[in-house]
Design an enzyme around this catalytic site. Structure first.
Site, PDB file in Angstrom:
ATOM      1  N   SER A 101       0.810  -1.217   0.000  1.00 20.39           N
ATOM      2  CA  SER A 101       0.000   0.000   0.000  1.00 20.39           C
ATOM      3  C   SER A 101       0.847   1.272   0.000  1.00 20.39           C
ATOM      4  O   SER A 101       1.499   1.584  -0.987  1.00 20.39           O
ATOM      5  CB  SER A 101      -0.962  -0.046   1.194  1.00 20.39           C
ATOM      6  OG  SER A 101      -1.982   0.910   1.073  1.00 20.39           O
ATOM      7  N   ASP A 137      10.365   5.880  -9.910  1.00 17.19           N
ATOM      8  CA  ASP A 137       9.989   6.637 -11.103  1.00 17.19           C
ATOM      9  C   ASP A 137      10.833   7.901 -11.264  1.00 17.19           C
ATOM     10  O   ASP A 137      11.189   8.277 -12.384  1.00 17.19           O
ATOM     11  CB  ASP A 137       8.506   6.999 -11.055  1.00 17.19           C
ATOM     12  CG  ASP A 137       7.607   5.783 -11.224  1.00 17.19           C
ATOM     13  OD1 ASP A 137       8.092   4.761 -11.751  1.00 17.19           O
ATOM     14  OD2 ASP A 137       6.432   5.838 -10.819  1.00 17.19           O
ATOM     15  N   LYS A 187      -0.813  -4.259  -3.226  1.00 16.34           N
ATOM     16  CA  LYS A 187      -2.091  -3.724  -2.747  1.00 16.34           C
ATOM     17  C   LYS A 187      -2.229  -2.287  -3.255  1.00 16.34           C
ATOM     18  O   LYS A 187      -1.708  -1.340  -2.674  1.00 16.34           O
ATOM     19  CB  LYS A 187      -2.131  -3.763  -1.215  1.00 16.34           C
ATOM     20  CG  LYS A 187      -3.339  -3.066  -0.576  1.00 16.34           C
ATOM     21  CD  LYS A 187      -4.641  -3.768  -0.881  1.00 16.34           C
ATOM     22  CE  LYS A 187      -5.751  -3.308   0.057  1.00 16.34           C
ATOM     23  NZ  LYS A 187      -6.070  -1.876  -0.024  1.00 16.34           N
TER      24      LYS A 187
END
Length: 695
Positions: free
Chosen positions: A473, A484, A498
């Site tokens: 999560s 990224d 998740k």
């Protein structure tokens, strides 16, 4: 036409109920035939309305979904194919394309007819098992060479009573043999099984209309995704308890799996985590109160009943009879845990400095372990300036580590199951000047972009983020953003996956938890199902088929939205091949990595074995061989590290170091951390060399 169909359905249901009344012995007819309450008709239509209006997916309740609901309902009632007959399943096929029509009209005839048949079969079988075990003529031949299939997922329902009897003969023998090898005399094991089946029979007789409705309602909600659930009024009151035992419990998230209670994950800094003996994917089969209270068999119990037994007053002891995830059904282990509350300060970020010699030079690396993404909302709302939060604590620790002159930073998110989205977002902001951090897509397709608007940076040096399968999560949002931006290396194993958001909505009768949004990285990739794939992959002892979003039936798929423009700090793509090459060369003969890789290989080999021997000598020999293999692997590792050999694995409890909270320090986990440090130092060197060549 509709009237005729409903009349036929009512007549069919009546025949099922009549079958229940005539097939059971008189001694078992102590429960009435179950039927829906008047409120259930409205509630099932309310659930459909909520799903259609608020769920993330646009699933249509049609004939195709109707068949899936039927299959899910049957599987939830009889996952081991141990009670229904093939003829029952064939008879239920009349409902395959009609359940959707019934649900839409608030008709629960099929749901209760199927459940009443299940009750009938359950009571018949349990009564027969009890009678068999109580018979003075019952004998078991443990010398007979035969096996039982342990994974019945692809098995068929028994076609006859003789076939059902044979299946249960072997199942009884397996249960007795398992208890016998766990040092219980056969007569004592027999009494325990009689008690187990009487308990299950008693629970079956206590099943009420509400229980049936909740079971059927969740067969429907699970078609949308595994995190969407209906809670009856009784379970709504205990929602937090059912999902986590963190309040005066053991600090573990549990779920039902077949007849057992399975550990999903441990709450960081909770009692079970500190005890260091309970692991994800372990099965809890018994619960005892206090230091010497009788272990109560909980096989076949409902999850909320097991939870209630495990919970208790603070500072009291609960003992768990578990089947370890890496063992078989005959290998039991009793562990002891002292109940307590999980304190916020114990979940706070902590730091340390590790020293690593790399390329002949000493380096100091800072490590910040973050067990959860937390924030003291109450203190924040009171206006307190020094409220605790992940970001605040991490910023303070970074400052302290920087003052110590660290050469690089590792953010350790292993076993971090998530928490506050706000904190994950702000934590990214400590390492980038400003920019987007995460995208959230709602059921209408609208994408909300959250980001960091603060240009201040707490740390601009080289960094790595260490993750594992239990990083979930919010952890995945942070790791994904760092990856990224190419702000740091992601090291470890594939994360949980998740990537969905749930909300809890009240109904007139109970409440529904449903998935209403999905997380996406700024690259456009979802963290759902796939998780975050590390730049440098390290071994993991967690089985991805048992732990993680991809292990959940019906989990929403991975997909993409549009990428959000963002800065890239370093081009790691040019050095990743060399980083991975160096990692493999460095760990090729590392004792801890050799140990982990051997364990992983054996775990995969054991998964291929779908049968369990019912011959006592054979099973005992297999178990002894398995234990000896583990001992040999441990001693090979110890010899390579110039440590004295041990005679039994139980000696490790006293030999292994403990951390400040009393948790056992795993050599494997320390080896993973050290290797992450080596990878980070490789990255610093290779990046420096690349920049020098570029200039």
């Amino acid at each position: 036409m509709i009237y005729t169909r409903h009349l036929r359905r009512l007549l069919t249901a009546s025949s099922l109920i009549l079958g229940l009344m005539t097939a059971l012995p008189a001694s078992a007819l102590t429960s009435s035939v179950l039927q829906p309450d008047s409120i259930h008709s409205q509630t099932i239509t309310d659930i459909v309305t909520s799903l259609n209006r608020d769920h993330y997916t646009n699933i249509v309740l049609n004939d195709e979904l109707s068949g899936k609901v039927l299959d899910q309902y049957l599987d939830s009632l009889d996952p081991s194919k141990a009670f229904f007959y093939r003829s029952d399943i064939d008879e239920f096929q009349q409902y395959r394309t009609e359940i959707d029509d019934e649900i839409n009209s608030g008709d629960l005839t099929a749901a209760y007819a199927i459940f009443n048949r299940y009750q009938q079969r359950t009571q018949e079988r349990l009564s027969k098992l009890i009678a068999t075990l109580e018979s003075p003529d019952y004998k078991v031949d443990f010398n007979r060479d035969e096996t039982i299939i342990t994974d019945r997922e692809t098995s068929q329902w028994p076609a006859s009573e003789a076939e059902m009897d044979e299946f249960w003969r072997k199942r009884l023998k397996s249960a007795l043999l398992g208890l016998k090898l766990a040092d219980k005399p056969v007569e004592e094991a027999r009494k325990l099984l009689i008690k187990r089946y009487k308990s299950q029979l008693n629970r079956a007789l206590q099943t009420n209309n509400e229980d049936v409705f909740q079971s059927f309602a969740n067969a429907l909600t699970m078609q949308f995704d595994p995190h969407t659930q209906y809670f009856s009024p009784r379970l709504s009151e205990n929602f937090n308890i059912n999902m986590s035992l963190s309040l005066e419990g053991i600090g573990a998230v549990l779920q039902s799996e077949n007849d057992n209670t399975k550990v999903v994950r441990l709450v960081p800094a909770g009692p079970a985590d500190k005890a260091g003996q309970l692991k994800p994917a372990d099965l809890i089969v018994g619960v005892g109160q206090g230091e010497d209270g009788e272990i109560e068999d909980v096989v076949g119990w409902r999850l909320d009943e097991v939870v209630a037994l495990i919970r208790g007053p603070k500072d009291t002891v609960v003992r768990l009879d578990i089947i370890p995830a890496d063992g078989d059904d005959s290998q039991h282990k009793i562990i002891k845990i002292t109940r307590n509350k999980v304190k916020l300060e114990e979940q706070a970020a902590q730091s340390k400095v590790i020293e690593i010699e790399h390329q002949g030079k000493p380096y100091k690396l800072g490590v910040i372990s973050i067990p959860a993404f937390y924030i003291d909302f109450a203190a924040l709302q009171r206006g307190e300036r020094d409220y605790k939060s992940t970001t605040r604590d991490t910023a303070r620790l970074i400052k302290e580590l920087t003052n110590e002159g660290i050469d690089g930073l590792i953010i350790d998110l292993r076993n971090n199951g998530g928490g506050s989205l706000r904190e994950a977002n702000e934590l990214v902001g400590l390492f980038i000047s400003r920019g987007p951090t995460v995208q959230i897509r709602d059921p209408q397709g609208r994408v909300n972009i959250q980001g960091d608007a603060d240009p201040k940076v707490a740390y601009s040096g080289p960094m790595a983020v260490l993750v594992n399968r239990l990083s979930a999560s919010a952890s995945e949002i942070f790791a994904g953003a760092i990856q990224d931006y190419q702000r740091g290396l992601i090291v470890g194993s594939q994360t949980f996956g998740k990537g969905t958001v749930q909300t809890l909505s009240p109904l007139h009768h109970g409440q529904i938890k449903l998935t209403h949004a999905k997380f996406y990285r700024i690259s456009g990739e979802s963290t759902q199902h796939k998780g975050v794939i590390p730049d440098v992959t390290l071994p993991t002892l967690y089985d991805t088929d048992e732990i993680g979003e991809s292990s959940l039936e019906g989990a929403l798929p991975w997909d993409m939205v549009h990428e959000v423009p963002h800065q890239r700090y370093v081009n790691f793509s040019t050095i990743l091949p060399e980083l991975n090459k160096r990692h493999l060369e460095r760990t090729k003969f590392n004792p801890d990595f050799l140990y982990m890789n051997a364990q992983i290989k054996r775990m995969h080999e054991n998964k291929q074995d779908k049968e369990l021997s019912l011959n006592e000598a054979t099973l005992k020999a297999e178990r002894d061989k398995s234990e000896q293999w583990l001992l040999d692997q441990e001693n090979q590792r110890r010899e390579a590290k110039k440590l004295p050999a041990i005679k039994a694995l139980s000696e490790l409890d006293d030999l292994l170091e403990k951390d400040s909270q009393g948790r056992t320090i795993s050599p494997e986990q320390e080896a993973i951390l050290t290797e992450t440090g080596n990878v980070l130092l490789d990255m610093i060197e290779l990046t420096h060399n690349y920049m020098a060549l570029k200039n």
